[in-house]
Motif scaffolding. Structure first.
Motif, PDB file in Angstrom:
ATOM      1  N   VAL A 205     130.138 -81.511-149.510  1.00 35.91           N
ATOM      2  CA  VAL A 205     130.595 -80.116-149.438  1.00 35.91           C
ATOM      3  C   VAL A 205     131.590 -79.945-148.292  1.00 35.91           C
ATOM      4  CG1 VAL A 205     129.890 -77.710-149.141  1.00 35.91           C
ATOM      5  CG2 VAL A 205     128.398 -79.316-150.371  1.00 35.91           C
ATOM      6  N   ALA A 206     132.708 -79.276-148.577  1.00 37.89           N
ATOM      7  CA  ALA A 206     133.706 -78.994-147.542  1.00 37.89           C
ATOM      8  C   ALA A 206     134.321 -77.626-147.801  1.00 37.89           C
ATOM      9  CB  ALA A 206     134.790 -80.071-147.533  1.00 37.89           C
ATOM     10  N   TYR A 207     134.884 -77.029-146.744  1.00 31.23           N
ATOM     11  CA  TYR A 207     135.558 -75.735-146.843  1.00 31.23           C
ATOM     12  C   TYR A 207     136.931 -75.849-146.200  1.00 31.23           C
ATOM     13  CZ  TYR A 207     130.806 -74.091-147.778  1.00 31.23           C
ATOM     14  OH  TYR A 207     129.551 -73.922-148.298  1.00 31.23           O
ATOM     15  N   ALA A 208     137.932 -75.314-146.862  1.00 26.33           N
ATOM     16  CA  ALA A 208     139.296 -75.402-146.343  1.00 26.33           C
ATOM     17  C   ALA A 208     139.560 -74.385-145.237  1.00 26.33           C
ATOM     18  CB  ALA A 208     140.295 -75.193-147.475  1.00 26.33           C
ATOM     19  N   GLY A 209     138.720 -73.348-145.160  1.00 29.03           N
ATOM     20  CA  GLY A 209     138.965 -72.286-144.186  1.00 29.03           C
ATOM     21  C   GLY A 209     140.128 -71.410-144.574  1.00 29.03           C
ATOM     22  N   SER A 210     140.560 -71.514-145.828  1.00 25.89           N
ATOM     23  CA  SER A 210     141.729 -70.785-146.314  1.00 25.89           C
ATOM     24  C   SER A 210     141.743 -70.838-147.836  1.00 25.89           C
ATOM     25  CB  SER A 210     143.015 -71.434-145.771  1.00 25.89           C
ATOM     26  OG  SER A 210     144.158 -71.002-146.485  1.00 25.89           O
ATOM     27  N   PHE A 211     142.332 -69.813-148.431  1.00 23.40           N
ATOM     28  CA  PHE A 211     142.522 -69.834-149.880  1.00 23.40           C
ATOM     29  C   PHE A 211     143.963 -70.176-150.258  1.00 23.40           C
ATOM     30  CE2 PHE A 211     138.732 -67.119-149.542  1.00 23.40           C
ATOM     31  CZ  PHE A 211     137.913 -67.774-150.443  1.00 23.40           C
ATOM     32  N   THR A 212     144.792 -70.462-149.266  1.00 22.49           N
ATOM     33  CA  THR A 212     146.212 -70.700-149.546  1.00 22.49           C
ATOM     34  C   THR A 212     146.729 -72.031-149.026  1.00 22.49           C
ATOM     35  OG1 THR A 212     146.835 -69.533-147.499  1.00 22.49           O
ATOM     36  CG2 THR A 212     146.711 -68.224-149.521  1.00 22.49           C
ATOM     37  N   ASP A 213     145.955 -72.725-148.201  1.00 23.77           N
ATOM     38  CA  ASP A 213     146.431 -73.954-147.547  1.00 23.77           C
ATOM     39  C   ASP A 213     146.192 -75.169-148.450  1.00 23.77           C
ATOM     40  OD1 ASP A 213     147.126 -76.022-145.878  1.00 23.77           O
ATOM     41  OD2 ASP A 213     146.033 -75.262-144.135  1.00 23.77           O
ATOM     42  N   ALA A 214     147.149 -75.423-149.341  1.00 21.94           N
ATOM     43  CA  ALA A 214     147.017 -76.544-150.278  1.00 21.94           C
ATOM     44  C   ALA A 214     147.027 -77.885-149.553  1.00 21.94           C
ATOM     45  CB  ALA A 214     148.135 -76.491-151.313  1.00 21.94           C
ATOM     46  N   ALA A 215     147.757 -77.966-148.442  1.00 30.69           N
ATOM     47  CA  ALA A 215     147.790 -79.221-147.679  1.00 30.69           C
ATOM     48  C   ALA A 215     146.403 -79.560-147.143  1.00 30.69           C
ATOM     49  CB  ALA A 215     148.793 -79.112-146.537  1.00 30.69           C
ATOM     50  N   LYS A 216     145.698 -78.543-146.641  1.00 33.07           N
ATOM     51  CA  LYS A 216     144.334 -78.759-146.147  1.00 33.07           C
ATOM     52  C   LYS A 216     143.417 -79.141-147.301  1.00 33.07           C
ATOM     53  CE  LYS A 216     141.145 -78.648-142.924  1.00 33.07           C
ATOM     54  NZ  LYS A 216     141.152 -79.604-141.788  1.00 33.07           N
ATOM     55  N   GLY A 217     143.615 -78.489-148.440  1.00 31.71           N
ATOM     56  CA  GLY A 217     142.811 -78.817-149.609  1.00 31.71           C
ATOM     57  C   GLY A 217     142.994 -80.254-150.037  1.00 31.71           C
ATOM     58  N   LYS A 218     144.235 -80.732-149.969  1.00 33.29           N
ATOM     59  CA  LYS A 218     144.491 -82.123-150.347  1.00 33.29           C
ATOM     60  C   LYS A 218     143.854 -83.076-149.343  1.00 33.29           C
ATOM     61  CE  LYS A 218     148.043 -85.451-151.657  1.00 33.29           C
ATOM     62  NZ  LYS A 218     149.480 -85.705-151.900  1.00 33.29           N
ATOM     63  N   GLU A 219     143.968 -82.757-148.071  1.00 36.22           N
ATOM     64  CA  GLU A 219     143.382 -83.609-147.027  1.00 36.22           C
ATOM     65  C   GLU A 219     141.872 -83.748-147.224  1.00 36.22           C
ATOM     66  OE1 GLU A 219     142.258 -83.023-142.327  1.00 36.22           O
ATOM     67  OE2 GLU A 219     144.136 -82.134-143.046  1.00 36.22           O
ATOM     68  N   LEU A 220     141.208 -82.632-147.472  1.00 38.28           N
ATOM     69  CA  LEU A 220     139.759 -82.671-147.670  1.00 38.28           C
ATOM     70  C   LEU A 220     139.398 -83.356-148.985  1.00 38.28           C
ATOM     71  CD1 LEU A 220     138.904 -79.051-146.445  1.00 38.28           C
ATOM     72  CD2 LEU A 220     138.364 -81.208-145.273  1.00 38.28           C
ATOM     73  N   GLY A 221     140.205 -83.127-150.006  1.00 37.60           N
ATOM     74  CA  GLY A 221     139.960 -83.775-151.288  1.00 37.60           C
ATOM     75  C   GLY A 221     140.080 -85.282-151.194  1.00 37.60           C
ATOM     76  N   LEU A 222     141.116 -85.749-150.517  1.00 35.30           N
ATOM     77  CA  LEU A 222     141.288 -87.190-150.339  1.00 35.30           C
ATOM     78  C   LEU A 222     140.108 -87.790-149.576  1.00 35.30           C
ATOM     79  CD1 LEU A 222     145.104 -87.384-149.472  1.00 35.30           C
ATOM     80  CD2 LEU A 222     143.988 -88.286-151.525  1.00 35.30           C
ATOM     81  N   ALA A 223     139.647 -87.066-148.534  1.00 34.68           N
ATOM     82  CA  ALA A 223     138.516 -87.566-147.756  1.00 34.68           C
ATOM     83  C   ALA A 223     137.267 -87.684-148.635  1.00 34.68           C
ATOM     84  CB  ALA A 223     138.244 -86.634-146.572  1.00 34.68           C
TER      85      ALA A 223
END
Length: 369
Positions: A205-223
């Motif tokens: 489980v992870a949270y991006a802390g944002s609904f708009t930061d696709a870069a953060k979403g990709k970083e967490l997804g890759l991890a």
């Protein structure tokens, strides 16, 4: 006699002219009286999920009612400092119905609605404290996203058993936009559905802390994917698009949210579409059309909140495309059975609403890889 007949005829003609004029005036008034409906998007369209679903609802209202309604969608960005000025401005205008959504906007919309008691507002995917007759000009609609996510959990766990490549991974993933009740409602339902298939399922489980930061979403997804996650569920709006890109990059899989993301990506990015196993639907469009239907009938319960789910067709799961090819007959049967039992009330899916932080943490800890 002839003069008398002529006078009668003239009077009749005059009356006919008056009647025709009155009819034209009434027709014109009817045309001018079309409802004016505005959707405020506190973000931007193009998220391929939540806001796009709301926009679809406005398009469906216009298609259904034609000249009886005038519609507009106004994007006001994701900077909260601009939301109140935008709401105040449109509330000064002649909109009959102002629609806005998300937990983040609820407090602002409620405050503005109090200043404009003669205006009508719809708040979706959030609520207000209506106790004591507060906010009599606001109708709120929330969703049982936990019910749709339960189906997603059944699918994800079923695919992990059979349907995905053996080397894809051994765990599931979840990416939320923010650690808030509405997003954790997705998580709780997802985990419960997965555990109904595999009781000892592991979910990162992870949270991006944002609904708009696709870069953060990709970083967490890759991890997540690199740690052994085979399939990740995204409940993060535009931030979730980053995990979809991570799925494409790693050859792993993703469960979409709110809209049919496989279909949406089919033309723009077929490589992403091929990794979307299905999407958990939060049919904002269905709920907005339903709300406007009730508004037209004078039956929309302003001053209160409703929660809609599987029984109302407001949530669900995509059962076409990759789902049809990947899900086993056993998994499809389990989803069909769960849908019927949830809709009838025989199965009650746990919800994050009303849970405290300790209870949410216990659920997350129980599935931690």
């Amino acid at each position: 006699m002839t003069k008398s007949v002529t006078r009668v005829a003239l009077r009749r003609a005059a009356l006919g002219l008056v009647s025709a004029t009155a009819l034209l005036a009434a027709t014109a008034a009817g045309a001018l009286a079309a409802d004016k409906v505005l959707l405020l998007v506190n973000g931007a369209l193009g998220d391929k999920s939540f806001f796009d679903s709301a926009n679809k609802g406005i398009e469906q209202i216009k298609a259904k009612y034609g000249d009886e309604v005038e519609t507009k969608v106004l994007e006001i960005g994701d900077d909260p400092t601009g939301w109140e000025p935008a709401l105040l401005e449109v509330s000064e205008q002649d909109w009959d119905l102002i629609i806005g959504g998300t937990f983040s906007l609820s407090e602002t919309l409620g405050a503005v609605a109090e200043q404009y008691p003669d205006k009508k507002y719809i708040l979706f995917d959030a609520s207000l404290p209506f106790e004591g007759g507060a906010y009599p000009n606001v109708y709120a609609v929330q969703y049982k996203q936990n019910e749709g996510s339960y189906l997603g959990g059944i699918l994800a766990a079923g695919l992990l058993k059979s349907g995905l490549p053996a080397d894809a991974g051994t765990a599931l993933g979840f990416l939320g936009g923010m650690d808030i009740p509405v997003i954790n409602d997705f998580l709780v339902g997802y985990i419960a559905g997965a555990q109904s298939v595999t009781p000892d399922i592991k979910v990162s489980v992870a949270y991006a802390g944002s609904f708009t930061d696709a870069a953060k979403g990709k970083e967490l997804g890759l991890a997540q994917y690199r740690s052994g996650v085979a399939l990740g569920f995204i409940a993060a709006s535009q931030a979730g698009l980053g995990q979809a890109a991570a799925a494409k990059e790693t050859g792993k899989f993703v469960l979409g949210v709110d809209s049919d993301q496989e279909a949406i990506f089919a033309e723009s990015d077929p490589a992403i579409a091929s990794q979307v196993v299905s999407s958990v639907l939060k049919n904002v469009d269905v709920s907005l059309v339903r709300a406007y239907d009730l508004y037209k009938e004078g039956k929309l319960p302003f001053g209160s909140a409703e929660t809609v789910g599987l029984a109302e067709g407001a949530v669900g799961i995509v059962e076409t495309g990759n789902y049809e090819k990947l899900a086993s007959a056993e998994t499809k049967a389990a989803i069909a059975d769960a849908k019927a039992k949830i809709a009838s009330g025989e199965v009650v899916v746990p919800t994050a609403f009303g849970m405290d932080t300790a209870a949410i943490n216990a659920i997350r800890d129980a599935v931690r890889p």
